[in-house]
Design a protein around this motif. Structure first.
Motif, PDB file in Angstrom:
ATOM      1  N   PHE A   1     -51.648  19.473 -27.280  1.00 60.89           N
ATOM      2  CA  PHE A   1     -51.504  18.225 -28.021  1.00 60.89           C
ATOM      3  C   PHE A   1     -50.485  17.304 -27.351  1.00 60.89           C
ATOM      4  CE2 PHE A   1     -49.735  15.668 -31.556  1.00 60.89           C
ATOM      5  CZ  PHE A   1     -50.878  14.956 -31.856  1.00 60.89           C
ATOM      6  N   GLU A   2     -49.436  17.879 -26.783  1.00 62.23           N
ATOM      7  CA  GLU A   2     -48.413  17.060 -26.118  1.00 62.23           C
ATOM      8  C   GLU A   2     -49.036  16.154 -25.070  1.00 62.23           C
ATOM      9  OE1 GLU A   2     -44.675  17.328 -23.010  1.00 62.23           O
ATOM     10  OE2 GLU A   2     -45.360  19.185 -23.950  1.00 62.23           O
ATOM     11  N   TYR A   3     -49.844  16.718 -24.196  1.00 63.19           N
ATOM     12  CA  TYR A   3     -50.420  15.908 -23.125  1.00 63.19           C
ATOM     13  C   TYR A   3     -51.548  15.015 -23.628  1.00 63.19           C
ATOM     14  CZ  TYR A   3     -47.320  17.294 -19.507  1.00 63.19           C
ATOM     15  OH  TYR A   3     -46.193  17.440 -18.750  1.00 63.19           O
TER      16      TYR A   3
ATOM     17  N   TYR B   1     -54.945   9.925 -31.766  1.00 63.07           N
ATOM     18  CA  TYR B   1     -54.817  11.146 -32.562  1.00 63.07           C
ATOM     19  C   TYR B   1     -54.668  10.764 -34.016  1.00 63.07           C
ATOM     20  CZ  TYR B   1     -49.775  10.164 -32.268  1.00 63.07           C
ATOM     21  OH  TYR B   1     -48.534   9.568 -32.334  1.00 63.07           O
ATOM     22  N   GLU B   2     -54.840  11.748 -34.888  1.00 62.74           N
ATOM     23  CA  GLU B   2     -54.751  11.529 -36.324  1.00 62.74           C
ATOM     24  C   GLU B   2     -53.559  12.282 -36.890  1.00 62.74           C
ATOM     25  OE1 GLU B   2     -58.547  12.998 -37.614  1.00 62.74           O
ATOM     26  OE2 GLU B   2     -59.556  11.121 -37.093  1.00 62.74           O
ATOM     27  N   THR B   3     -52.925  11.685 -37.896  1.00 66.73           N
ATOM     28  CA  THR B   3     -51.841  12.329 -38.633  1.00 66.73           C
ATOM     29  C   THR B   3     -52.208  12.303 -40.110  1.00 66.73           C
ATOM     30  OG1 THR B   3     -50.538  10.353 -39.161  1.00 66.73           O
ATOM     31  CG2 THR B   3     -50.205  11.325 -36.973  1.00 66.73           C
TER      32      THR B   3
ATOM     33  N   GLY C   1     -50.000  15.719 -36.360  1.00 65.19           N
ATOM     34  CA  GLY C   1     -50.888  15.061 -35.417  1.00 65.19           C
ATOM     35  C   GLY C   1     -51.894  16.039 -34.844  1.00 65.19           C
ATOM     36  N   HIS C   2     -53.151  15.567 -34.686  1.00 71.75           N
ATOM     37  CA  HIS C   2     -54.201  16.419 -34.123  1.00 71.75           C
ATOM     38  C   HIS C   2     -55.277  15.545 -33.483  1.00 71.75           C
ATOM     39  CE1 HIS C   2     -55.443  15.636 -38.304  1.00 71.75           C
ATOM     40  NE2 HIS C   2     -56.660  15.514 -37.773  1.00 71.75           N
ATOM     41  N   ILE C   3     -56.093  16.163 -32.668  1.00 71.77           N
ATOM     42  CA  ILE C   3     -57.175  15.471 -31.983  1.00 71.77           C
ATOM     43  C   ILE C   3     -58.272  15.143 -33.003  1.00 71.77           C
ATOM     44  CG2 ILE C   3     -58.996  15.745 -30.249  1.00 71.77           C
ATOM     45  CD1 ILE C   3     -57.028  17.525 -28.676  1.00 71.77           C
ATOM     46  N   PRO C   4     -58.726  13.883 -33.035  1.00 76.80           N
ATOM     47  CA  PRO C   4     -59.806  13.528 -33.968  1.00 76.80           C
ATOM     48  C   PRO C   4     -61.042  14.405 -33.741  1.00 76.80           C
ATOM     49  CG  PRO C   4     -58.843  11.557 -33.000  1.00 76.80           C
ATOM     50  CD  PRO C   4     -58.267  12.741 -32.256  1.00 76.80           C
ATOM     51  N   GLY C   5     -61.580  14.907 -34.834  1.00 77.67           N
ATOM     52  CA  GLY C   5     -62.774  15.736 -34.765  1.00 77.67           C
ATOM     53  C   GLY C   5     -62.511  17.213 -34.506  1.00 77.67           C
TER      54      GLY C   5
ATOM     55  N   GLY D   1     -52.865   8.745 -41.017  1.00 79.91           N
ATOM     56  CA  GLY D   1     -53.964   7.999 -40.408  1.00 79.91           C
ATOM     57  C   GLY D   1     -53.937   8.098 -38.891  1.00 79.91           C
ATOM     58  N   GLY D   2     -54.704   7.235 -38.245  1.00 73.71           N
ATOM     59  CA  GLY D   2     -54.816   7.269 -36.794  1.00 73.71           C
ATOM     60  C   GLY D   2     -53.639   6.638 -36.082  1.00 73.71           C
ATOM     61  N   GLU D   3     -53.322   7.170 -34.910  1.00 73.77           N
ATOM     62  CA  GLU D   3     -52.243   6.653 -34.079  1.00 73.77           C
ATOM     63  C   GLU D   3     -52.639   6.758 -32.615  1.00 73.77           C
ATOM     64  OE1 GLU D   3     -48.196   7.747 -34.779  1.00 73.77           O
ATOM     65  OE2 GLU D   3     -48.553   8.177 -36.891  1.00 73.77           O
ATOM     66  N   ARG D   4     -51.930   5.997 -31.800  1.00 74.64           N
ATOM     67  CA  ARG D   4     -52.118   6.058 -30.350  1.00 74.64           C
ATOM     68  C   ARG D   4     -50.849   5.524 -29.706  1.00 74.64           C
ATOM     69  NH1 ARG D   4     -57.535   4.809 -28.020  1.00 74.64           N
ATOM     70  NH2 ARG D   4     -57.381   5.940 -26.097  1.00 74.64           N
TER      71      ARG D   4
END
Length: 164
Positions: A129-131, A139-141, A69-73, A144-147
């Motif tokens: 990333f936790e917060y 966020y993206e994995t 998981g990571h922040i998009p962009g 694909g995208g998740e929330r």
């Protein structure tokens, strides 16, 4: 006299055993802190606004962590690779906001130090990333995208921001 004895009693309490800094020293310290740190909500707000946010977000974790998981962009650049790859991936004229896993990890601090030593303007995103996930941001994995829903202990449930 009552005020003096009341203050003396408070000074014996662990919180005030070391007295607070002067207002001028506190202003200098907290002002400096804001020059070094950004919080998750402010980063998310800037990324969501129209136009360029004026900074790039850098994920300093491993490839496996990035895929989880990571922040998009965000730009992915593990801390160990900063010396050899930062100049090719980042524009020294654009400030960088680093993040790693969360408050229990100092990877973003190490990445910020490595970037600053190479001439980059840098801030660390508090909470990592936790917060980002706990505050309910997308966020993206590798899938694909998740929330996730915002954790009411970290973010307001029915408001756009915390009002800080």
């Amino acid at each position: 006299m009552v005020m003096t004895s009341h203050f003396t009693a408070l000074a014996d309490h662990p919180v005030l055993r070391v007295p607070p800094a002067s207002p001028a020293a506190a202003a200098a310290y907290f002002g400096a802190s804001l020059a070094f740190h950004a919080d998750v909500s402010d980063v998310a707000s800037a990324l969501a606004a129209d136009g360029e946010p004026g900074f790039v977000v850098l994920d300093s974790r491993s490839a496996a962590s990035w895929e989880q998981g990571h922040i998009p962009g965000a730009v992915h650049l593990p801390t160990a690779l900063i010396p050899e790859q930062a100049a090719a991936l980042l524009d020294p004229a654009v400030p960088v906001v680093t993040y790693c896993w969360g408050p229990g990890c100092n990877g973003a601090t190490r990445a910020a130090l490595a970037l600053a030593q190479r001439g980059f303007q840098v801030k660390e995103m508090l909470g990592g990333f936790e917060y980002w996930v706990r505050e309910g941001f997308a966020y993206e994995t590798w899938e694909g995208g998740e929330r996730r829903a915002a954790d009411p202990l970290t973010a307001p449930v029915d408001a756009a921001d915390c009002g800080c």
